[in-house]
Design an enzyme around this catalytic site. Structure first.
Site, PDB file in Angstrom:
ATOM      1  N   LYS A  57      56.909   9.704 -32.669  1.00 58.67           N
ATOM      2  CA  LYS A  57      56.671   8.723 -31.609  1.00 58.67           C
ATOM      3  C   LYS A  57      55.845   9.423 -30.535  1.00 58.67           C
ATOM      4  CE  LYS A  57      59.011   5.523 -28.477  1.00 58.67           C
ATOM      5  NZ  LYS A  57      58.107   4.395 -28.814  1.00 58.67           N
ATOM      6  N   CYS A 101      47.181   2.562 -26.994  1.00 64.57           N
ATOM      7  CA  CYS A 101      48.405   1.784 -26.771  1.00 64.57           C
ATOM      8  C   CYS A 101      48.122   0.640 -25.816  1.00 64.57           C
ATOM      9  CB  CYS A 101      49.521   2.661 -26.206  1.00 64.57           C
ATOM     10  SG  CYS A 101      51.027   1.702 -25.929  1.00 64.57           S
ATOM     11  N   ASN A 116      45.984   0.565 -33.995  1.00 64.58           N
ATOM     12  CA  ASN A 116      47.184   0.237 -33.214  1.00 64.58           C
ATOM     13  C   ASN A 116      47.437  -1.282 -33.271  1.00 64.58           C
ATOM     14  OD1 ASN A 116      49.263   0.423 -31.164  1.00 64.58           O
ATOM     15  ND2 ASN A 116      48.272   2.307 -30.477  1.00 64.58           N
TER      16      ASN A 116
END
Lengths: 313, 281
Positions: free
Chosen positions: A43, A127, A189
């Site tokens: 992560k 992100c 993503n």
């Protein structure tokens, strides 16, 4: 015996299947045989501690999910001290995903995670949940190039750039990442999205907008992976909506060297292993000795119209 | 009234069963009232060794336009290791539970679990009180036989909107609990009244540890009483989940840890937490 190994962005993988960042943790070791994976991808870790976004952080949509987790992080020091050693006992390459707010911040954390036990660094410049209004470095070629150049100077480890689908110029961004020194691209993503609860008229997510993942996005990300493959020389790792070996095969056929499986693991904790088994079966059934030979074998043969009419009749 | 020491939770000698994904045969799936259904499934060896407070991630089937994507976390309502069966009490509300409700005996359903940390009991054999409302009662029901077997007297305060909706009274009584029902319609479920009841139970020597699930207001009341009386307690919490094993950080809630407010994952660090550390939501 099928050879599933692939060379991918500066490291050799025993097979082309690995987790997508954010959908994997050492807790999975109690449930599946982690040793079978092609790589581990952590992560995303950030320089300092982050609490993450307000709840609800997740919402279900047809064929997938929205998330707005916001990269809760215990900070890079704790990550190096506590998380990296968790994977020391496995003979599987460890890929560390990093993020920061600025190019210099990215370079600094990249330098710090370039330690023994880490095989490659995946840079999360994509992100949708931390930058203002879903913006991220990888939305534009200029910002991608700038951050990748800084990163390239910061480490000798292979650098994987994780791109965002929230750009209208994916081939140009892919080329900028390559020019900036990326050893591989991860495409991609999540797609910036939202949903509304009509009973309350509130957004489903606490942060209103979030990232869409799951099988709903596979055709879009597959198209982007194909575009990236044509735009760059470095390997492309497909990541978007892979639930089955058939999905992974589509990514390999359009030219991806490896794949990442994410949301599927939330539904079936053993999904990555099922994909590996399915890839091996496909190769065996189709007389493919090395899975690496499958990459980029998309047929350019003209469609036979008569057969297609039969198929849909 | 100020207690000086807190009884420590005992660590169970039973190893936590390894979580797995498996197909289970449905033994029955029947309505218990207008809102809730009870599903009993036959599970493979080991899965029925789950602890009270643990949960399973249930893969709800697709049915026509209803296509649930995620698994649905469900706490275990009844644990029967001898028969190799588990039961889930669920409220039919959304996409997932509606397709679950359509399943019949003989069908199979895919489960992943048992997951999370179950309840712990105080070491000293203290009498315990369970406080629950709505689906929270389902989470606490298996704690009754578990605690009785370990030698604890059990009192359960069951809260509901109306007497007809007080669920599981027979389940609690059958397992050896004394049951006190409180309802909105009878005006007995107000937190002030529940707090008075808890103090009365303490005065009678029936409240040595306190467990709560299913209501923010009841949890806050339980915290006030536990703090005042220096009691050990636990709260079972809920939150929307995705992975169920601690990877995705979707299901966090705030907790008090010393002077800090920290986020913990309900799935892997809970769903059962120390009562006094849980913050209201």
């Amino acid at each position: 015996m099928v050879d599933l190994s692939v060379d991918c962005g500066g490291i050799r993988l025993a097979n082309p299947v690995m987790p997508a960042s954010g959908t994997f943790a050492s807790e999975l070791a109690d449930i599946i045989e982690l040793q079978r994976l092609g790589a581990f991808v952590t992560k995303t870790v950030t320089p300092g501690k982050r609490q993450g976004n307000p709840t609800p952080r997740v919402s279900e949509v047809p064929g997938g999910m929205l998330n707005s987790i916001g990269i809760p992080s215990k900070g890079v020091d704790a990550f190096i001290a506590e998380t990296i050693p968790l994977y020391a006992g496995f003979d599987v390459p460890l890929v560390v995903s990093i993020s920061a707010d600025t190019p210099d911040g990215f370079a600094d954390i990249c330098r710090r995670v370039s330690v023994s036990g880490v095989a490659a660094v995946e840079v999360n410049i994509s992100c949708p949940n931390i930058e203002d209004d879903g913006r991220a470095f990888a939305m534009r070629p200029e910002t991608t190039l700038a951050v990748m150049r800084k990163l390239r100077q910061a480490t000798d480890l292979p650098l994987w750039a994780k791109l965002t689908p929230n750009t209208g110029e994916i081939p140009a961004v892919a080329q900028a990442a390559e020019e900036g020194g990326a050893d591989a691209l991860v495409v991609a993503n999540t797609i910036l999205a939202m949903s509304v609860d009509i009973r309350t008229r509130r957004a489903s997510l606490g942060r209103v907008m979030g990232g869409l993942s799951g099988p709903a996005i596979k055709p879009i990300i597959l198209r982007m992976a194909y575009q990236c493959v044509r735009a760059v020389q470095i390997p492309v790792i497909g990541c978007g909506g892979i639930m089955t070996a058939a999905d992974a095969l589509e990514y390999l056929i359009v030219g991806c060297r490896a794949v990442q499986v994410g949301t599927a693991t939330f539904v079936h904790p053993g999904a990555m292993l099922t994909v590996i088994d399915g890839l091996e079966d496909y190769c065996r059934q189709n007389g493919i000795a090395r899975i690496a030979d499958l990459t980029g074998t998309l047929s350019a043969e003209a469609h036979d119209a008569s057969l297609e009419w039969e198929a849909i009749a | 009234m100020q207690a000086t020491t807190l009884p420590l939770p005992s660590q169970t000698p039973l190893a936590r069963p390894r979580a797995g994904e498996f197909d289970a045969r449905i033994v029955s799936n029947e309505p218990v009232n207008a809102e809730y259904r009870l599903m009993t499934v036959a599970v493979p060896d080991g899965a029925a060794e789950a602890r009270p407070g643990q949960f399973f991630q249930i893969l709800c089937p697709h049915s026509g336009a209803l296509q649930p994507f995620f698994r649905r976390p469900m706490s275990i309502y009844r644990i029967d290791p001898a028969a190799g069966q588990l039961s889930f009490l669920y409220k039919v509300t959304g996409t997932g539970t509606r397709t679950m409700a359509e399943l019949e005996a003989g069908d199979t359903i895919n489960l992943f679990g048992p997951l999370g940390n179950g309840f712990t009991l105080p070491e000293n054999g203290a009498p315990i009180v369970l406080l629950g409302r709505g689906v929270g009662l389902a989470t606490m029901a298996p704690l009754v036989p578990f605690a009785r077997k370990a030698g604890h007297a059990v009192t359960a305060i069951l809260s509901a909107r109306t007497p007809e909706l007080v669920m599981s009274e027979a389940e609690f009584v059958g397992a050896g609990a004394s049951v006190l029902a409180v309802t909105d319609s009878e005006g007995t479920s107000a937190v002030e009244n529940v707090e008075d009841m808890l103090h009365a139970l303490h005065a009678e020597g029936r409240l040595g540890a306190l467990y709560v699930c299913g209501s923010n207001r009841l949890m806050l009341a339980a915290q006030r009483v536990a703090r005042r009386l220096g009691l050990f307690g636990e709260a079972a919490l809920e939150q929307q989940m995705a992975c169920g094993v601690g990877m995705c950080f979707c299901c966090v809630r705030p907790f008090r840890q010393g002077d800090e407010i920290v986020h913990r994952r309900v799935c892997s660090e809970g769903p059962v937490f120390p009562l006094l550390e849980a913050l209201e939501w």
